[in-house]
Scaffold this motif. Structure first.
Motif, PDB file in Angstrom:
ATOM      1  N   HIS A   1       0.825  -1.219   0.000  1.00 50.36           N
ATOM      2  CA  HIS A   1       0.000   0.000   0.000  1.00 50.36           C
ATOM      3  C   HIS A   1       0.855   1.264   0.000  1.00 50.36           C
ATOM      4  O   HIS A   1       0.511   2.248  -0.650  1.00 50.36           O
TER       5      HIS A   1
ATOM      6  N   ILE B   1       1.087  -5.933  -5.614  1.00 51.46           N
ATOM      7  CA  ILE B   1      -0.097  -5.935  -4.751  1.00 51.46           C
ATOM      8  C   ILE B   1      -0.344  -7.368  -4.289  1.00 51.46           C
ATOM      9  O   ILE B   1      -0.275  -8.309  -5.080  1.00 51.46           O
TER      10      ILE B   1
ATOM     11  N   HIS C   1      -2.866  -9.313  -3.702  1.00 56.93           N
ATOM     12  CA  HIS C   1      -3.808 -10.204  -4.397  1.00 56.93           C
ATOM     13  C   HIS C   1      -3.288 -10.638  -5.759  1.00 56.93           C
ATOM     14  O   HIS C   1      -3.561 -11.737  -6.226  1.00 56.93           O
TER      15      HIS C   1
ATOM     16  N   ASP D   1      -7.347  -8.018   4.015  1.00 54.84           N
ATOM     17  CA  ASP D   1      -7.614  -6.991   3.012  1.00 54.84           C
ATOM     18  C   ASP D   1      -8.902  -7.400   2.319  1.00 54.84           C
ATOM     19  O   ASP D   1      -9.063  -8.566   1.953  1.00 54.84           O
TER      20      ASP D   1
ATOM     21  N   HIS E   1     -10.111  -7.093  -0.540  1.00 58.52           N
ATOM     22  CA  HIS E   1     -10.085  -7.625  -1.910  1.00 58.52           C
ATOM     23  C   HIS E   1      -9.376  -8.968  -2.051  1.00 58.52           C
ATOM     24  O   HIS E   1      -9.072  -9.409  -3.168  1.00 58.52           O
TER      25      HIS E   1
ATOM     26  N   THR F   1      -4.134  -1.148 -10.074  1.00 60.38           N
ATOM     27  CA  THR F   1      -4.772  -1.701  -8.877  1.00 60.38           C
ATOM     28  C   THR F   1      -5.027  -3.208  -8.962  1.00 60.38           C
ATOM     29  O   THR F   1      -4.904  -3.819 -10.008  1.00 60.38           O
ATOM     30  N   SER F   2      -5.447  -3.747  -7.821  1.00 60.48           N
ATOM     31  CA  SER F   2      -5.735  -5.183  -7.744  1.00 60.48           C
ATOM     32  C   SER F   2      -6.910  -5.547  -8.631  1.00 60.48           C
ATOM     33  O   SER F   2      -7.138  -6.708  -8.936  1.00 60.48           O
TER      34      SER F   2
ATOM     35  N   CYS G   1      -0.164  -0.613  -4.745  1.00 58.28           N
ATOM     36  CA  CYS G   1      -1.515  -0.056  -4.769  1.00 58.28           C
ATOM     37  C   CYS G   1      -1.539   1.375  -5.299  1.00 58.28           C
ATOM     38  O   CYS G   1      -2.585   1.878  -5.716  1.00 58.28           O
TER      39      CYS G   1
ATOM     40  N   CYS H   1      -4.509   4.339  -5.331  1.00 51.99           N
ATOM     41  CA  CYS H   1      -5.848   3.808  -5.040  1.00 51.99           C
ATOM     42  C   CYS H   1      -6.396   4.231  -3.688  1.00 51.99           C
ATOM     43  O   CYS H   1      -7.584   4.471  -3.546  1.00 51.99           O
ATOM     44  N   VAL H   2      -5.531   4.320  -2.694  1.00 52.25           N
ATOM     45  CA  VAL H   2      -6.055   4.540  -1.343  1.00 52.25           C
ATOM     46  C   VAL H   2      -5.677   5.923  -0.775  1.00 52.25           C
ATOM     47  O   VAL H   2      -5.766   6.175   0.411  1.00 52.25           O
TER      48      VAL H   2
ATOM     49  N   PRO I   1     -11.328  -0.677  -7.683  1.00 49.84           N
ATOM     50  CA  PRO I   1     -12.643  -1.246  -7.358  1.00 49.84           C
ATOM     51  C   PRO I   1     -13.548  -0.364  -6.497  1.00 49.84           C
ATOM     52  O   PRO I   1     -14.664  -0.749  -6.222  1.00 49.84           O
TER      53      PRO I   1
ATOM     54  N   ARG J   1     -11.563   8.794  -0.848  1.00 50.82           N
ATOM     55  CA  ARG J   1     -10.663   7.635  -0.889  1.00 50.82           C
ATOM     56  C   ARG J   1      -9.302   7.967  -1.504  1.00 50.82           C
ATOM     57  O   ARG J   1      -8.274   7.495  -1.044  1.00 50.82           O
TER      58      ARG J   1
END
Ligand code: SF4
Lengths: 417, 165
Positions: A65, A99, A101, A119, A121, A296-297, A357, A360-361, A379, A385
């Motif tokens: 992240h 990432i 995932h 997590d 996801h 991203t994932s 990531c 994304c966050v 997602p 966010r």
């Protein structure tokens, strides 16, 4: 009476037949956490008094992240996790490797596995026919320490997608359409199981996008049966021995069946600030975009980057729009470098970030300011966010991202195919 | 213990409870806890009193698995969270941290009202309205985790997961 995929996998891991609605303690095959949830999980392991984890090879902390770390406090968390890994013997996936995932899909997850990740996801692993589900740090810590978790066996909603996907419509559009239809809580506590000829033909990247977003409908897991496409993926990842055929029984009991006609689908967009606030691209109106985020994932795989590159080839991005590309893993990055995908994207004007990531966050590498608008392939689009609570996130496929990058406003990709 | 109602709407995500951008404070929980509901109710941390309640609509706690959302709620002294429905991961996180999450008709409570939770009896008394509301009892497995003081305490006690299933 037959069993759903969820019932089958969980029965195997509970050591007895378990049906939807029952609660069981199940053995886990893989447990992981990331740098936002991992420090708490590691402290819980210590608090419970465990010096070693149950299966060190199958316990992984991902530094994804904040990768590389934008703040000293996060650097300290990374240091802590590296120390924990040395102490407990578990593995660390350090900054820039990818990432969680994406990496576990490449290297770890097998059909029939139970996978626990701190997590939300983690459900991405369902694409490989694994019961992969997200939990908090405490549940992950227990899975790491004991190699098991308690779970309620979920009822299953079967989603049958039929027909040929039109050009310019992808897995992302299927899942955005589904979430728009059933709502962000439409599958809470349930398993989603995907079937139908569209799904049978969908490549692994598309399946992972769909499984990844199962949680955006509240689902515990988004499961796909395993087939030749699964086998090809495992072959490509150098793990042919990990293949195993998994499918639900033809007489399994479903809570309900949802049918989707793929041929009527269009590029679909989730509008601010809820994932189920969806619309088709023809109704989106004039939405100017400051930033396009590809990665991203959900959509950070080679196939995703290639779709974007095929649209951006020989073109320039809009002068008032910045485009940020973050490959999902080092493997994706290397493959995209070798086949010229990254070159095409960067020639068009995109900025490349290290695997992780990324933006994304809202931590770094593309944080949105007041009033800014972003079209992202991620997602999730909750308020604030990606940075300012006064920014706006729209979600779409990599193709929409690329077309939007060219025109500086949310654009139908079909005119560029 | 009586407490005051703090009312929230539907679809409150864990990002609303504690934004992802404060990830750098997650190893400093007292600091992190100050940023609770920063956009939804500015200065919530300064206004809330020990024993108060969060009362929300549907799908409370959707989104990110960050357990810190449940933890900062608890650290701010909140006694329990009531909602019409909860997202799955958040629901587990609450009980794992010894914070009751109760599903009930939250239309029966307004901001600022004085209420009291009787967990064992499955009822909530709204003293401001002189009304008693009953709720569907908490699942036995959640009750057991709560009684043990959270999942960590449960595992410490038994060295294993020992739930009556
Ligand atoms: S890319 Fe975004 S959604 Fe995926 S794991 Fe990272 S922060 Fe979560």
């Amino acid at each position: 009476m037959g069993m759903t995929l969820a019932e089958k996998i969980l029965s195997e891991h509970a050591g007895k037949k378990v049906r939807a609605g029952k609660i069981a303690v199940v053995n886990t095959d893989l447990a992981y956490a990331q740098d936002g949830t991992g420090p708490l999980a590691a402290r819980k392991i210590e608090e419970m008094g465990f010096e070693k984890v149950f299966n060190p090879q199958k316990t992984i902390f991902f530094l994804d992240h904040a990768s590389p770390s934008p703040k000293f406090e996060l650097s300290n968390d990374h240091t802590f996790l590296r120390q924990i890994s040395e102490k407990t013997g578990c593995r660390i996936s350090d900054v820039g490797y990818g990432i969680s995932h994406q990496v576990v899909a490449e290297e770890e997850v097998k059909p029939g596995d139970v996978v626990i990740g701190a997590d939300s996801h983690t459900c991405t692993g369902g694409a490989l026919s694994a019961f992969a589900t997200g939990v908090g740090s405490t549940d992950a810590a227990v899975a790491m320490a004991l190699g098991k978790i308690w779970l309620r066996i979920p009822e299953t909603i079967r989603v049958v997608v039929k027909g040929k996907l039109p050009d310019g419509v992808y897995g992302k559009d299927i899942i955005l359409h589904l979430i728009g239809k059933i709502g962000a809580a439409g599958a809470t506590y349930k398993a989603l199981e995907f079937a139908g000829d569209t799904i049978e033909h969908l490549e692994m990247a598309g399946r992972m996008t769909i499984a990844n977003m199962a949680v955006e409908a509240g689902a515990k897991v988004g499961l796909f049966p395993s087939d030749e496409i699964t086998r090809n993926w495992l072959d490509r990842m150098g793990r042919p021995g990990d293949f195993r055929k998994m499918a639900s029984d033809s007489d399994a009991l479903y809570e309900k069946v949802i049918e989707i006609d793929a041929e009527t689908l269009q590029p679909t967009i989730a509008c601010p600030h809820q994932v189920d606030n969806t619309t088709t691209i023809d109704r989106i109106g004039d939405v100017k975009v400051d930033q396009v985020y590809l990665g991203t994932s959900c959509n950070g795989r080679l196939e995703d980057l290639r779709i974007a590159a095929s649209i951006l080839k020989g073109k320039k991005i809009h002068p008032k729009t910045r485009v940020i590309v973050t490959p999902g893993s080092r493997l994706v990055y290397l493959e995209a470098l070798k086949d010229g995908t990254m070159e095409t994207l960067i020639q068009a004007g995109a900025l490349a970030m290290p695997p992780g990531c990324g933006a994304c966050v809202g931590l770094h590498e593309g944080v949105l300011g007041d009033g800014e608008v972003c079209l992202a392939t991620q997602p999730r689009n909750f308020k604030g966010r990606m940075g300012s609570p006064n920014s706006f996130i729209y979600l779409g496929s990599p193709a929409v991202a690329a077309a939007t990058a060219i025109e500086g406003r949310i654009t139908d990709p079909r005119k560029y195919l | 213990m009586r407490g005051k109602v703090w009312k929230f709407g539907d679809a409150i995500s864990t990002d609303h409870v504690i934004p992802g951008r404060y990830m750098y404070l997650r190893s400093n929980l007292p600091e992190l806890a100050k940023h609770i509901f920063e956009y939804e109710k500015p200065n919530f941390s300064g206004m809330v009193s020990p024993g108060d309640f969060i009362v929300a609509g549907h799908n409370f706690g959707q989104g990110s698995s960050r357990e810190h959302a449940a933890i900062v709620i608890k650290m701010n002294g909140i006694q329990a969270v009531f909602a019409k429905s909860f997202a799955r991961i958040f629901y587990r996180n609450c009980f794992n941290n010894g914070l009751p999450a109760v599903i009930c008709d939250t239309e029966k409570f307004s901001e600022g009202e004085e209420i009291e939770l009787f967990l064992d009896q499955g009822k909530i008394v709204n003293h401001s309205r002189n009304e008693t509301i009953s709720f569907i009892s908490i699942p036995p497995v959640m009750r057991q985790i709560l009684n043990d003081g959270g999942l960590v305490e449960h595992v410490k006690k038994y060295g294993d997961i020992k739930l009556d299933l």
